[in-house]
Scaffold this motif. Structure first.
Motif, PDB file in Angstrom:
ATOM      1  N   GLY A 148     -81.185 -51.805  -6.834  1.00  0.00           N
ATOM      2  CA  GLY A 148     -81.669 -51.815  -5.461  1.00  0.00           C
ATOM      3  C   GLY A 148     -81.175 -52.986  -4.645  1.00  0.00           C
ATOM      4  O   GLY A 148     -81.355 -53.007  -3.419  1.00  0.00           O
ATOM      5  N   THR A 149     -80.558 -53.979  -5.293  1.00  0.00           N
ATOM      6  CA  THR A 149     -80.016 -55.121  -4.553  1.00  0.00           C
ATOM      7  C   THR A 149     -78.584 -54.818  -4.115  1.00  0.00           C
ATOM      8  O   THR A 149     -77.917 -53.967  -4.709  1.00  0.00           O
ATOM      9  N   PRO A 150     -78.083 -55.487  -3.086  1.00  0.00           N
ATOM     10  CA  PRO A 150     -76.770 -55.116  -2.535  1.00  0.00           C
ATOM     11  C   PRO A 150     -75.611 -55.372  -3.497  1.00  0.00           C
ATOM     12  O   PRO A 150     -75.621 -56.315  -4.290  1.00  0.00           O
ATOM     13  N   VAL A 151     -74.602 -54.528  -3.372  1.00  0.00           N
ATOM     14  CA  VAL A 151     -73.354 -54.663  -4.118  1.00  0.00           C
ATOM     15  C   VAL A 151     -72.406 -55.551  -3.319  1.00  0.00           C
ATOM     16  O   VAL A 151     -72.304 -55.431  -2.089  1.00  0.00           O
ATOM     17  N   ASN A 152     -71.720 -56.439  -4.003  1.00  0.00           N
ATOM     18  CA  ASN A 152     -70.773 -57.343  -3.364  1.00  0.00           C
ATOM     19  C   ASN A 152     -69.452 -56.617  -3.123  1.00  0.00           C
ATOM     20  O   ASN A 152     -68.696 -56.354  -4.063  1.00  0.00           O
ATOM     21  N   SER A 153     -69.166 -56.294  -1.871  1.00  0.00           N
ATOM     22  CA  SER A 153     -67.957 -55.528  -1.554  1.00  0.00           C
ATOM     23  C   SER A 153     -66.690 -56.294  -1.932  1.00  0.00           C
ATOM     24  O   SER A 153     -65.691 -55.684  -2.348  1.00  0.00           O
ATOM     25  N   GLN A 154     -66.710 -57.630  -1.832  1.00  0.00           N
ATOM     26  CA  GLN A 154     -65.524 -58.412  -2.191  1.00  0.00           C
ATOM     27  C   GLN A 154     -65.222 -58.293  -3.682  1.00  0.00           C
ATOM     28  O   GLN A 154     -64.056 -58.249  -4.094  1.00  0.00           O
ATOM     29  N   ALA A 155     -66.269 -58.248  -4.507  1.00  0.00           N
ATOM     30  CA  ALA A 155     -66.056 -58.122  -5.952  1.00  0.00           C
ATOM     31  C   ALA A 155     -65.471 -56.757  -6.296  1.00  0.00           C
ATOM     32  O   ALA A 155     -64.544 -56.662  -7.117  1.00  0.00           O
ATOM     33  N   ILE A 156     -65.989 -55.715  -5.691  1.00  0.00           N
ATOM     34  CA  ILE A 156     -65.446 -54.373  -5.956  1.00  0.00           C
ATOM     35  C   ILE A 156     -63.982 -54.314  -5.542  1.00  0.00           C
ATOM     36  O   ILE A 156     -63.130 -53.767  -6.268  1.00  0.00           O
ATOM     37  N   GLU A 157     -63.662 -54.880  -4.396  1.00  0.00           N
ATOM     38  CA  GLU A 157     -62.277 -54.877  -3.926  1.00  0.00           C
ATOM     39  C   GLU A 157     -61.384 -55.684  -4.876  1.00  0.00           C
ATOM     40  O   GLU A 157     -60.237 -55.285  -5.152  1.00  0.00           O
ATOM     41  N   HIS A 158     -61.906 -56.817  -5.379  1.00  0.00           N
ATOM     42  CA  HIS A 158     -61.108 -57.645  -6.291  1.00  0.00           C
ATOM     43  C   HIS A 158     -60.772 -56.887  -7.572  1.00  0.00           C
ATOM     44  O   HIS A 158     -59.593 -56.828  -7.977  1.00  0.00           O
ATOM     45  N   TYR A 159     -61.783 -56.326  -8.228  1.00  0.00           N
ATOM     46  CA  TYR A 159     -61.527 -55.652  -9.507  1.00  0.00           C
ATOM     47  C   TYR A 159     -60.767 -54.347  -9.299  1.00  0.00           C
ATOM     48  O   TYR A 159     -59.981 -53.931 -10.172  1.00  0.00           O
TER      49      TYR A 159
END
Length: 635
Positions: A257-268
């Motif tokens: 339920g807590t937000p996903v880090n868009s920068q981390a998804i883009e990095h991986y």
């Protein structure tokens, strides 16, 4: 060891009675088993003395120059659906991004009171009270450049090498490994929050207590240098890259339920795409000891819990852990299942499982993710869990009490996990009699857990020889007061010395290494008991920092070369002579890295200058790649 030797030991396994290789070579064993009867030469066959003669002098032994062969591009392959097609399986996702945390700046966040905002992100780091949050040379992704040909020139060949004509299968997995906490750096950058390993250097709670603890959070800055690092691995011919994803970078507040880090998804996402672009195959581990600090109560004191299983608390026993980890795992699998064929849920769960509920949470969250990947996503890749304990051998293999002591150790540390996951069988009695708070597995649990590993992943660096130390195992196991019972929980003795008084292998930084001949016994135990293809998911050799005085000395790591070549040679013999399905081998590590509190332990196939962050190939990298690829079947 030669399977034709008449002396073998019986090892009793749940599947029945099997045979394992004797761990001692008979005194009359020949030193040249690959030679024919009687010396021969091309000049004078079957003669007992050479023929002496003169000829004109020339430099006939000068080596020729050859360079490494880069990996070839791979055909596009899909292993599962794209995220857009399965995002509905993860309802109510929200994404955002955060900045960096810097305790030395006067700037403060202005969104106090906003749930999961920048102020909340900063407060997590402030509460952690780390001594120093260092920043490195880089603050953005570095574009890759081709590796100069002069860096890819092979060293002179090793003089000693295995003598056989066996081949690795065409699809043999051969790769290198690293872990996010040990290579990435950028610890408080782009939304990452504190995780358990961040405190090892500060508290001295490192996995191994040797060495000078180092609180430098830059690691080797792979977070920004990943493209250049992949470029170097592809250039030397490495085919598989095993890495872990940082949970607290993807979900800074960890919980569902807590937000996903868009920068981390883009990095991986970009990391995986670049691996594929360079012709390599990605292998993803979901967690490598780096549970977000939030899940151990947010305090350093909780980290220092000592237990029967490990040296520190990784939060596995937390009542919120299972739901949090499954939520995170589903998120990662759904995003990258289309491009990643190999998945590891947990790295070495034996370390950090500090209670019976810990083991229960790990097993069930692993199985839930296995079923999610195969049954809901329809993924066609493979999923496993990575064992951190490798099989031991009896110190005196002809003594039944030593054999039973070794089997007890193996059942306690290995079968506890693999009985349910590979066989659908209950915990062994060796575990249940020692762990008073173990969570019983119902028949429904066993059916759900059964067959939830597609291959058996095990990290094998060495082994120990085991001997009995108590007259009554059950009585010893029942006494979990380590102050009065120093033998708890295994209740056996371990050593690296054989019964003849010889070390089983050399002392080296971090551990004592055993000679590669024991590896076949270890693989046979796993293959006979659990009937799954085996990937040796980590193996490697650490050399002490400062042992070499020059860069040339650092690169000429003959001892590490011999370790890798010998181990790979024994894997070949295990497959061809013992019938064991050895499906792959992954070397630790692709570069010197931060080894849980210290940079003093150097496992790297590349030397790292930590002032400049330059990488330099060591000869062991060339030798290992050459050994496998020269023997890889082409059809």
């Amino acid at each position: 060891m030669d399977l034709k030797m008449p002396s073998k030991i019986q090892i009793l396994l749940q599947a029945g009675v099997v045979f394992a290789q004797q761990v001692y070579i008979p005194a009359n064993e020949t030193g040249r088993p690959y030679c024919t009867a009687g010396p021969t030469t091309t000049v004078q066959p079957n003669s007992s003395t050479p023929s002496y003669y003169f000829r004109p002098f020339s430099y006939t032994l000068t080596e020729t120059v050859r360079t490494a062969t880069p990996v070839e591009s791979l055909p596009a392959t899909t292993y599962g659906p794209a995220f857009t097609d399965v995002s509905h399986l993860l309802p109510n996702l929200s994404t955002t991004s955060w900045g960096n945390y810097n305790p030395n700046t006067s700037a403060t966040a202005t969104d106090d009171g906003v749930p999961y905002g920048q102020a909340a992100f900063s407060s997590v780091w402030a509460a952690a009270s780390l001594a120093d949050i260092t920043s490195g040379l880089y603050s953005t992704t570095v574009s890759p450049t081709p590796v100069p040909t002069k860096e890819l020139v092979y060293p002179p060949p090793l003089y000693f090498a295995p003598h056989n004509c066996y081949q690795f299968p065409k699809d043999f997995i051969f790769g290198v490994a690293g872990a996010a906490a040990q290579v990435e750096g950028a610890a408080a950058s782009e939304g990452r929050t504190p995780a358990v390993p961040d405190f090892f250097g500060q508290t001295g709670a490192a996995m191994m207590p040797e060495g000078a603890y180092d609180t430098d959070f830059t690691a080797i800055e792979n977070y920004y240098l990943y493209k250049q690092d992949i470029e170097r691995l592809a250039a030397i011919g490495m085919k598989h890259y095993s890495f872990s994803i940082a949970w607290s970078r993807v979900l800074p507040f960890a919980l569902p339920g807590t937000p996903v880090n868009s920068q981390a998804i883009e990095h991986y996402d970009d990391l995986i795409n670049f691996i594929l672009e360079k012709g390599m195959v990605p292998m993803v581990t979901l967690t490598h000891f780096d549970t977000p600090l939030i899940l151990i109560g947010g305090t350093v004191e909780n980290l220092l819990t000592r237990s029967y299983y490990g040296l520190f608390n990784i939060g596995y026993q937390n009542e919120t852990f299972q739901e949090a980890f499954v939520n995170y795992g589903k998120l990662i699998m759904a995003h990258f299942a289309d491009r990643v064929p190999y998945w590891i849920t947990f790295n070495e769960p034996q370390f950090g499982a500090i209670s019976g509920p810990s083991v229960d949470n790990i097993l069930k969250s692993h199985a839930r993710l296995y079923h999610f990947y195969h049954d809901e996503l329809g993924g066609s890749g493979q999923v496993s869990i990575k064992m951190g304990a490798s099989p031991v051998v009896p110190q005196v293999p002809t003594n039944q009490s030593h054999v039973e002591a070794a089997l007890h150790y193996n059942r306690f540390y290995i079968d506890t996990w693999l009985n349910p996951l590979a066989l659908g069988q209950d915990y062994p009695e060796d575990y249940k009699m020692a762990i008073q708070d173990y969570v019983p597995l119902t028949q429904a649990d066993l059916e759900f857990l059964n067959n939830t590993i597609d291959f058996l992943a095990v990290d094998i660096y060495s082994t120990s020889s085991v001997y009995p130390v108590v007259p009554d195992l059950a009585a010893c196991a029942a006494n979990n007061d380590t102050a009065s019972n120093p033998h708890y929980p295994s209740c056996v003795g371990t050593t690296h010395t054989t019964t003849t008084g010889w070390l089983m292998g050399p002392h080296a930084e971090y551990t004592t290494y055993t000679t590669a001949g024991y590896l076949r016994t270890q693989l046979q135990y796993l293959w006979s008991g659990f009937r799954r293809p085996i990937v040796v998911s980590e193996f490697g050799f650490a050399l002490a920092a400062g042992a070499a005085e020059t860069l040339d000395d650092e690169r000429l790591d003959v001892a590490r070369s011999e370790y890798y070549v010998a181990a790979l040679g024994e894997m070949l013999r295990s497959a061809w002579e013992d019938g064991v399905h050895v499906a792959g081998a992954v070397m630790w590590s692709w570069a010197d890295n931060w080894e849980w509190g210290s940079f003093a332990h150097r496992f790297g196939l590349q030397y790292v200058n930590r002032t400049t962050q330059e990488r330099f190939y060591r000869r062991s990298f060339f030798d290992a790649v050459d050994f496998v690829e020269a023997r890889r079947a082409r059809e």
